[in-house]
Design an enzyme around this catalytic site. Structure first.
Site, PDB file in Angstrom:
ATOM      1  N   HIS A  79       6.315  -4.385  -8.780  1.00 20.88           N
ATOM      2  CA  HIS A  79       5.286  -3.694  -9.559  1.00 20.88           C
ATOM      3  C   HIS A  79       6.006  -2.571 -10.309  1.00 20.88           C
ATOM      4  CE1 HIS A  79       1.835  -1.026 -10.235  1.00 20.88           C
ATOM      5  NE2 HIS A  79       1.039  -2.028  -9.921  1.00 20.88           N
ATOM      6  N   ASP A  92       7.766  -1.077  -0.360  1.00 20.65           N
ATOM      7  CA  ASP A  92       6.466  -0.958  -1.007  1.00 20.65           C
ATOM      8  C   ASP A  92       5.492  -1.822  -0.204  1.00 20.65           C
ATOM      9  OD1 ASP A  92       4.211  -1.178  -2.509  1.00 20.65           O
ATOM     10  OD2 ASP A  92       5.234  -1.543  -4.413  1.00 20.65           O
ATOM     11  N   GLN A 125       0.779  -4.129  -0.852  1.00 24.63           N
ATOM     12  CA  GLN A 125       0.083  -5.416  -0.728  1.00 24.63           C
ATOM     13  C   GLN A 125       0.246  -6.017   0.665  1.00 24.63           C
ATOM     14  OE1 GLN A 125      -1.944  -6.677  -2.938  1.00 24.63           O
ATOM     15  NE2 GLN A 125      -1.437  -5.523  -4.779  1.00 24.63           N
ATOM     16  N   LYS A 158      -6.494  -0.016  -1.784  1.00 27.59           N
ATOM     17  CA  LYS A 158      -6.249  -1.454  -1.589  1.00 27.59           C
ATOM     18  C   LYS A 158      -6.560  -1.880  -0.166  1.00 27.59           C
ATOM     19  CE  LYS A 158      -2.593  -1.660  -5.044  1.00 27.59           C
ATOM     20  NZ  LYS A 158      -3.246  -2.341  -6.163  1.00 27.59           N
ATOM     21  N   CYS A 163       1.069  -5.427 -13.988  1.00 28.71           N
ATOM     22  CA  CYS A 163       2.111  -4.384 -13.856  1.00 28.71           C
ATOM     23  C   CYS A 163       3.420  -4.979 -13.342  1.00 28.71           C
ATOM     24  CB  CYS A 163       1.667  -3.241 -12.957  1.00 28.71           C
ATOM     25  SG  CYS A 163       0.203  -2.390 -13.536  1.00 28.71           S
TER      26      CYS A 163
END
Ligand SMILES: Cc1ncc(COP(=O)(O)O)c(C=O)c1O
Length: 440
Positions: free
Chosen positions: A152, A229, A232, A255, A395
């Site tokens: 991203h 990261d 997700q 999220k 993104c």
């Protein structure tokens, strides 16, 4: 303060996928899922962009605002003390959720800010800020930061900027023709010059779970730091930052059933202690003169200014909700949908699911290209049916460019997604092709 639980608590101790009946019960906790869009019941398949909030989360934020609202870590009055207490309890909830200690969790406004915090702290250290304690964080010409082609933009541009500010070099692990990370190239790229390796746990475009252990092993053998990261992954899979052996991890509250405006950075304690601040101002200092300031230890050192207290409390309520349902159950529920989306969409002539050839575990997210039909048209067609999906480059322009396309359509699930909704996406895409005619 009472933390509400799902109306009918699930059995979080099994790891069986959620049953249809359980999902139907869960959905009653989400007011927005009872609404209609374009004359159809809303089918929300865009949780990868932002998730919906259950009543427990909405109520927690409202309850804080109506009974406890005060600035934290500032006032001496009762309300301020109570607000500070629930704010710190919320931090402890995030810490337990990711397997960290409380003082290893820093509140941020989102994951993007958390990544920028690390990048700016490293560049401040490189300017000599933080003194001897921060010397180990300094980077400059000859040093390398490694990221990947599937990131991203939030986990790419801060590193481009850090490289530009310090003279270090940014290197990017490429993807193969399916979109998988070239681990063979990573093994050559990550070496004695590497100071930091930053990569995503789960791709927000491909839905695949990257082999964290292999990348961490490469970083460790090079003596480099690792930033994961987890935007997700944290909402969809059990996450343990110690078991994964990462130095930093970032997540976004919106999220994972929480509100927008709140995120968190996990940082290994010794690192946070060595790092100079990113943002400076009130609430992060001990002594200030007109010429200099001394800073508080972490996490407060990184929390300048008035904090987002009601959002933090609501994020803790979201985590309580996720735990009550059971992260292994959510993961199993969504993995089945991920496989079904890949299978069902790939079976439609003219549809190419990005990353379908990658042999890795998946979450419930799939992006696809429909030959001859722009993703915006596919999205518009689905929207007319009440189905919300994401269209565009998500993104992640470098990933799309590598796969030879400029945009795709993305369907992403969550714990409240039903099998019927997943089937409706597959049928809807087939309908879009009939409607527009292939090659239109
Ligand atoms: C993998 C990944 N990283 C980072 C981000 C940035 O999150 P935020 O915009 O909440 O900071 C996102 C959001 O889409 C994401 O999917």
């Amino acid at each position: 303060m009472s933390l509400l639980r799902p109306a009918d608590a699930m059995d979080p101790l099994t790891d069986a996928p959620l049953t249809d009946a359980e999902v139907r019960r869960l959905r009653e906790d989400f007011p927005i899922l009872q609404t209609e869009v374009n004359g159809h019941p809303l089918s929300y398949l865009d949780s990868g962009a932002t998730s919906q909030r259950p009543l427990a989360v909405l109520d927690a934020e409202r309850e804080f605002a109506t009974t406890l609202n005060a600035a934290v870590h500032r006032g001496a009055h009762t309300l301020a003390a109570e607000a500070t207490e629930v704010f710190e309890e919320a931090r402890a909830t995030v810490a337990r959720f990711v397997g960290a200690a409380e003082d290893e969790i820093v509140w941020t406004s989102n994951a993007t800010e958390a990544i920028n915090l690390v990048a700016y702290s490293i560049s401040n250290a490189s300017l000599g800020r933080g003194g001897d304690a921060a010397a180990g964080l300094r980077i400059g010409p000859g040093d390398e930061i490694v990221t990947t082609e599937m990131e991203h933009h939030a986990n790419l541009i801060p590193w481009q900027e850090l490289a530009a500010r310090t003279g270090a070099t940014l290197r990017v692990i490429p993807l193969d023709d399916h979109g998988a990370l070239r681990l063979d190239v990573a093994a050559e790229m990550i070496g004695e010059r590497t100071r930091l390796v930053a990569f995503t746990h789960v791709s927000n475009v491909l839905g695949v779970v990257n082999p964290v252990d292999q990348l961490v092993a490469l970083a460790r053998s090079a003596g480099a730091l690792v930033l994961l990261d987890a935007c997700q992954s944290a909402p969809h899979l059990p996450l343990d930052v110690r078991a994964l052996d990462v130095d930093f991890a970032v997540l976004s509250g919106h999220k994972m059933l929480g509100p927008s405006g709140i995120g968190a950075l996990y940082g290994r304690r010794a690192l946070l202690e060595a790092m100079p601040p990113f943002l400076t101002g009130g609430s992060m200092i001990t002594t200030v003169t007109t010429t200099e300031a001394e800073y508080l230890p972490p996490p407060q050192r990184f929390e300048a200014g008035t904090q987002r207290v009601s959002q933090a409390v609501a994020l803790a309520a979201a985590i309580d909700y996720l735990i009550a349902v059971g992260m292994p159950r959510i993961a199993a529920h969504e993995a089945a949908f991920g496989r079904r989306l890949v299978e069902g969409l790939s079976a439609i002539e003219g549809v190419q699911v990005l990353g379908s050839g990658i042999d890795l575990p998946r979450v419930g997210l799939a992006s696809f290209d429909v030959a001859g039909i722009h993703s915006h048209d596919v999205g518009q067609y689905l929207d007319d049916l009440g189905i919300a999906v994401r269209v565009g480059h998500h993104c992640a322009q470098p990933l799309h460019r590598r796969l030879g396309i400029t945009s795709s359509t993305r369907a992403s699930t969550y714990l409240y997604t039903t099998e019927a909704e997943v089937e409706a996406v597959v049928d809807g895409v087939a309908g879009a092709i009939r409607f527009f005619g292939r090659g239109a």
